[in-house]
Design a protein around this motif. Structure first.
Motif, PDB file in Angstrom:
ATOM      1  N   ALA A  13       0.856  -1.194   0.000  1.00 43.32           N
ATOM      2  CA  ALA A  13       0.000   0.000   0.000  1.00 43.32           C
ATOM      3  C   ALA A  13       0.888   1.239   0.000  1.00 43.32           C
ATOM      4  O   ALA A  13       0.726   2.176   0.792  1.00 43.32           O
ATOM      5  CB  ALA A  13      -0.948   0.001   1.198  1.00 43.32           C
ATOM      6  N   LYS A  14       1.836   1.233  -0.916  1.00 44.29           N
ATOM      7  CA  LYS A  14       2.948   2.181  -0.940  1.00 44.29           C
ATOM      8  C   LYS A  14       2.517   3.607  -1.270  1.00 44.29           C
ATOM      9  O   LYS A  14       1.682   3.823  -2.139  1.00 44.29           O
ATOM     10  CB  LYS A  14       3.950   1.712  -2.001  1.00 44.29           C
ATOM     11  CG  LYS A  14       5.304   2.390  -1.963  1.00 44.29           C
ATOM     12  CD  LYS A  14       6.167   1.855  -0.840  1.00 44.29           C
ATOM     13  CE  LYS A  14       7.595   2.355  -0.943  1.00 44.29           C
ATOM     14  NZ  LYS A  14       8.410   1.870   0.179  1.00 44.29           N
ATOM     15  N   VAL A  15       3.090   4.567  -0.565  1.00 48.86           N
ATOM     16  CA  VAL A  15       2.958   5.985  -0.901  1.00 48.86           C
ATOM     17  C   VAL A  15       4.341   6.480  -1.310  1.00 48.86           C
ATOM     18  O   VAL A  15       5.307   6.318  -0.562  1.00 48.86           O
ATOM     19  CB  VAL A  15       2.424   6.820   0.272  1.00 48.86           C
ATOM     20  CG1 VAL A  15       2.386   8.303  -0.098  1.00 48.86           C
ATOM     21  CG2 VAL A  15       1.033   6.340   0.675  1.00 48.86           C
ATOM     22  N   ILE A  16       4.447   7.061  -2.504  1.00 47.63           N
ATOM     23  CA  ILE A  16       5.740   7.495  -3.016  1.00 47.63           C
ATOM     24  C   ILE A  16       5.701   8.984  -3.355  1.00 47.63           C
ATOM     25  O   ILE A  16       4.634   9.552  -3.573  1.00 47.63           O
ATOM     26  CB  ILE A  16       6.148   6.681  -4.261  1.00 47.63           C
ATOM     27  CG1 ILE A  16       5.135   6.882  -5.394  1.00 47.63           C
ATOM     28  CG2 ILE A  16       6.306   5.198  -3.926  1.00 47.63           C
ATOM     29  CD1 ILE A  16       5.561   6.285  -6.712  1.00 47.63           C
ATOM     30  N   ASP A  17       6.876   9.604  -3.416  1.00 50.07           N
ATOM     31  CA  ASP A  17       6.938  11.019  -3.770  1.00 50.07           C
ATOM     32  C   ASP A  17       7.092  11.176  -5.281  1.00 50.07           C
ATOM     33  O   ASP A  17       7.236  10.195  -6.020  1.00 50.07           O
ATOM     34  CB  ASP A  17       8.063  11.720  -3.015  1.00 50.07           C
ATOM     35  CG  ASP A  17       9.451  11.138  -3.315  1.00 50.07           C
ATOM     36  OD1 ASP A  17       9.636  10.494  -4.379  1.00 50.07           O
ATOM     37  OD2 ASP A  17      10.356  11.342  -2.482  1.00 50.07           O
ATOM     38  N   SER A  18       7.085  12.426  -5.744  1.00 50.51           N
ATOM     39  CA  SER A  18       7.099  12.677  -7.188  1.00 50.51           C
ATOM     40  C   SER A  18       8.417  12.246  -7.837  1.00 50.51           C
ATOM     41  O   SER A  18       8.416  11.773  -8.980  1.00 50.51           O
ATOM     42  CB  SER A  18       6.826  14.157  -7.461  1.00 50.51           C
ATOM     43  OG  SER A  18       7.781  14.975  -6.822  1.00 50.51           O
ATOM     44  N   GLN A  19       9.529  12.386  -7.130  1.00 46.67           N
ATOM     45  CA  GLN A  19      10.806  11.979  -7.705  1.00 46.67           C
ATOM     46  C   GLN A  19      10.862  10.466  -7.914  1.00 46.67           C
ATOM     47  O   GLN A  19      11.350   9.990  -8.946  1.00 46.67           O
ATOM     48  CB  GLN A  19      11.958  12.421  -6.795  1.00 46.67           C
ATOM     49  CG  GLN A  19      12.196  13.930  -6.772  1.00 46.67           C
ATOM     50  CD  GLN A  19      12.732  14.456  -8.094  1.00 46.67           C
ATOM     51  OE1 GLN A  19      13.264  13.705  -8.913  1.00 46.67           O
ATOM     52  NE2 GLN A  19      12.584  15.753  -8.317  1.00 46.67           N
ATOM     53  N   ARG A  66      11.145   8.527 -11.525  1.00 46.57           N
ATOM     54  CA  ARG A  66      12.228   7.547 -11.740  1.00 46.57           C
ATOM     55  C   ARG A  66      11.691   6.220 -12.253  1.00 46.57           C
ATOM     56  O   ARG A  66      12.344   5.525 -13.038  1.00 46.57           O
ATOM     57  CB  ARG A  66      13.002   7.357 -10.429  1.00 46.57           C
ATOM     58  CG  ARG A  66      14.268   6.528 -10.589  1.00 46.57           C
ATOM     59  CD  ARG A  66      15.162   6.672  -9.374  1.00 46.57           C
ATOM     60  NE  ARG A  66      14.566   6.164  -8.150  1.00 46.57           N
ATOM     61  CZ  ARG A  66      14.183   6.929  -7.135  1.00 46.57           C
ATOM     62  NH1 ARG A  66      14.288   8.241  -7.198  1.00 46.57           N
ATOM     63  NH2 ARG A  66      13.652   6.390  -6.047  1.00 46.57           N
ATOM     64  N   HIS A  67      10.466   5.869 -11.844  1.00 46.39           N
ATOM     65  CA  HIS A  67       9.872   4.594 -12.259  1.00 46.39           C
ATOM     66  C   HIS A  67       8.912   4.755 -13.443  1.00 46.39           C
ATOM     67  O   HIS A  67       8.176   3.824 -13.780  1.00 46.39           O
ATOM     68  CB  HIS A  67       9.134   3.952 -11.085  1.00 46.39           C
ATOM     69  CG  HIS A  67      10.046   3.378 -10.046  1.00 46.39           C
ATOM     70  ND1 HIS A  67      10.624   2.123 -10.167  1.00 46.39           N
ATOM     71  CD2 HIS A  67      10.489   3.875  -8.863  1.00 46.39           C
ATOM     72  CE1 HIS A  67      11.376   1.869  -9.107  1.00 46.39           C
ATOM     73  NE2 HIS A  67      11.313   2.929  -8.301  1.00 46.39           N
ATOM     74  N   ASN A  68       8.889   5.939 -14.057  1.00 45.65           N
ATOM     75  CA  ASN A  68       8.049   6.205 -15.236  1.00 45.65           C
ATOM     76  C   ASN A  68       6.557   6.190 -14.937  1.00 45.65           C
ATOM     77  O   ASN A  68       5.748   6.021 -15.850  1.00 45.65           O
ATOM     78  CB  ASN A  68       8.356   5.214 -16.369  1.00 45.65           C
ATOM     79  CG  ASN A  68       9.797   5.308 -16.840  1.00 45.65           C
ATOM     80  OD1 ASN A  68      10.320   6.402 -17.027  1.00 45.65           O
ATOM     81  ND2 ASN A  68      10.442   4.167 -17.012  1.00 45.65           N
ATOM     82  N   LEU A  69       6.197   6.369 -13.677  1.00 47.92           N
ATOM     83  CA  LEU A  69       4.773   6.495 -13.345  1.00 47.92           C
ATOM     84  C   LEU A  69       4.243   7.828 -13.857  1.00 47.92           C
ATOM     85  O   LEU A  69       3.090   7.920 -14.286  1.00 47.92           O
ATOM     86  CB  LEU A  69       4.576   6.396 -11.831  1.00 47.92           C
ATOM     87  CG  LEU A  69       3.132   6.501 -11.342  1.00 47.92           C
ATOM     88  CD1 LEU A  69       2.324   5.284 -11.772  1.00 47.92           C
ATOM     89  CD2 LEU A  69       3.082   6.661  -9.819  1.00 47.92           C
ATOM     90  N   ILE A  70       5.069   8.864 -13.790  1.00 46.12           N
ATOM     91  CA  ILE A  70       4.719  10.166 -14.329  1.00 46.12           C
ATOM     92  C   ILE A  70       5.740  10.540 -15.386  1.00 46.12           C
ATOM     93  O   ILE A  70       6.828   9.960 -15.453  1.00 46.12           O
ATOM     94  CB  ILE A  70       4.638  11.253 -13.230  1.00 46.12           C
ATOM     95  CG1 ILE A  70       5.973  11.392 -12.496  1.00 46.12           C
ATOM     96  CG2 ILE A  70       3.508  10.932 -12.262  1.00 46.12           C
ATOM     97  CD1 ILE A  70       6.001  12.509 -11.469  1.00 46.12           C
ATOM     98  N   ASN A  71       5.403  11.537 -16.205  1.00 45.85           N
ATOM     99  CA  ASN A  71       6.275  11.945 -17.302  1.00 45.85           C
ATOM    100  C   ASN A  71       7.119  13.173 -16.984  1.00 45.85           C
ATOM    101  O   ASN A  71       8.172  13.377 -17.592  1.00 45.85           O
ATOM    102  CB  ASN A  71       5.432  12.259 -18.546  1.00 45.85           C
ATOM    103  CG  ASN A  71       4.560  11.099 -18.947  1.00 45.85           C
ATOM    104  OD1 ASN A  71       3.349  11.122 -18.692  1.00 45.85           O
ATOM    105  ND2 ASN A  71       5.123  10.082 -19.546  1.00 45.85           N
ATOM    106  N   HIS A  72       6.639  13.993 -16.038  1.00 49.32           N
ATOM    107  CA  HIS A  72       7.346  15.251 -15.792  1.00 49.32           C
ATOM    108  C   HIS A  72       6.932  15.822 -14.444  1.00 49.32           C
ATOM    109  O   HIS A  72       5.793  15.660 -14.008  1.00 49.32           O
ATOM    110  CB  HIS A  72       7.003  16.253 -16.914  1.00 49.32           C
ATOM    111  CG  HIS A  72       7.655  17.587 -16.765  1.00 49.32           C
ATOM    112  ND1 HIS A  72       8.998  17.785 -16.977  1.00 49.32           N
ATOM    113  CD2 HIS A  72       7.147  18.811 -16.419  1.00 49.32           C
ATOM    114  CE1 HIS A  72       9.297  19.066 -16.768  1.00 49.32           C
ATOM    115  NE2 HIS A  72       8.187  19.709 -16.438  1.00 49.32           N
ATOM    116  N   ILE A  73       7.874  16.479 -13.786  1.00 50.98           N
ATOM    117  CA  ILE A  73       7.595  17.251 -12.576  1.00 50.98           C
ATOM    118  C   ILE A  73       7.754  18.723 -12.938  1.00 50.98           C
ATOM    119  O   ILE A  73       8.768  19.114 -13.531  1.00 50.98           O
ATOM    120  CB  ILE A  73       8.563  16.894 -11.434  1.00 50.98           C
ATOM    121  CG1 ILE A  73       8.435  15.412 -11.068  1.00 50.98           C
ATOM    122  CG2 ILE A  73       8.289  17.762 -10.207  1.00 50.98           C
ATOM    123  CD1 ILE A  73       9.498  14.934 -10.091  1.00 50.98           C
ATOM    124  N   THR A  74       6.763  19.526 -12.613  1.00 47.65           N
ATOM    125  CA  THR A  74       6.838  20.941 -12.972  1.00 47.65           C
ATOM    126  C   THR A  74       7.988  21.627 -12.239  1.00 47.65           C
ATOM    127  O   THR A  74       8.330  21.257 -11.108  1.00 47.65           O
ATOM    128  CB  THR A  74       5.523  21.660 -12.642  1.00 47.65           C
ATOM    129  OG1 THR A  74       5.241  21.504 -11.243  1.00 47.65           O
ATOM    130  CG2 THR A  74       4.378  21.093 -13.464  1.00 47.65           C
TER     131      THR A  74
END
Length: 251
Positions: free
Chosen positions: A164-170, A174-182
């Motif tokens: 039930a992991k909570v992760i930060d934007s970085q 790094r794992h390609n869950l998101i494409n970009h951090i503003t």
């Protein structure tokens, strides 16, 4: 007060889920608004990019509204709700325009499943991502398991769901869950600018690219639809009922 605010400008449609007191949770009212909006987006040839965000800076989408959905007790009652969300996310994924999930804050459970249906996921630096369905003794029910494996790989997806992991934007980047951090202080303007960069070609061109990118993955729809039965089965379990009750009564 509209629970989904809509702004349209320069070939871009931005929708904001506006339920701050409920942490922008998805309820039946939000489903109604999204379905009506999708009816328009599917036929509006002028829209070339669709952005979805949550109101405020704390929460993108906290998942399904447990207080409202807790009135659903059996697997047969849970299936129509989950099936409806599956259909909404499939329609978002198949829109003939680009789609951006603008993750303005915390995304939990169904909120993560929602953003995974978008072409691009752009997050504010403070955004967090919680695959917290397991805390309520539930597997993903809106296609999130299949889409998460696609994005981050089988082992990482299973680990995040198991813990039930909570992760930060970085970590998400790094794992390609998101494409970009503003990067800018005004992240909304940055996302709008990125959306404008996607509107240089018309919808027929966008549709061609999106359909082409999906040709090799048609079998995935069976996998996504198969998540519905297991979700409904766990929904009616005593352990799910107990954990939701504990969560709702925690104060």
């Amino acid at each position: 007060m509209s629970i989904v605010k809509i702004e349209q400008k320069n070939h871009i449609c931005r929708a904001t889920i506006n339920r701050p007191k409920s942490h922008n949770a998805i309820n039946f009212g939000v489903m109604d608004k999204l379905e009506n909006l999708l009816d328009e987006l599917e036929h509006d040839a002028t829209t070339r990019c669709f952005i979805l965000s949550g109101s405020g800076q704390k929460t993108f989408i906290s998942g399904g509204d447990l207080r409202e959905f807790h009135t659903i007790k059996t697997a047969e009652e849970a299936k129509p709700m989950a099936k409806r969300m599956l259909a909404i996310l499939k329609r978002i994924e198949q829109l003939p325009c680009w789609t951006i999930a603008a993750v303005n804050g915390a995304a939990y459970g169904g909120g993560c499943e929602m953003m995974l249906a978008f072409d691009f996921r752009i997050a504010a630096p403070h955004a967090t991502f919680g695959f917290t369905q397991g805390k309520f003794y539930l597997p993903p029910g809106w296609g999130g398991l299949t889409r998460l494996v696609e994005k981050v790989g089988r082992s990482t997806a299973l680990l995040w769901l198991a813990e039930a992991k909570v992760i930060d934007s970085q970590t998400a980047l790094r794992h390609n869950l998101i494409n970009h951090i503003t990067e800018s202080s005004d992240w909304q303007d940055e996302i709008w600018e990125r959306a404008q960069n996607l509107t240089k070609n018309d919808r027929s061109f966008i549709k061609n690219l999106k359909e082409g990118a999906m040709r090799s993955t048609q079998a995935r729809w069976k996998a996504i639809e198969a998540e519905l039965d297991s979700f409904a089965q766990f929904w009616e379990s005593d352990l799910h009922e107990e954990r939701v009750e504990k969560f709702l009564n925690r104060k």
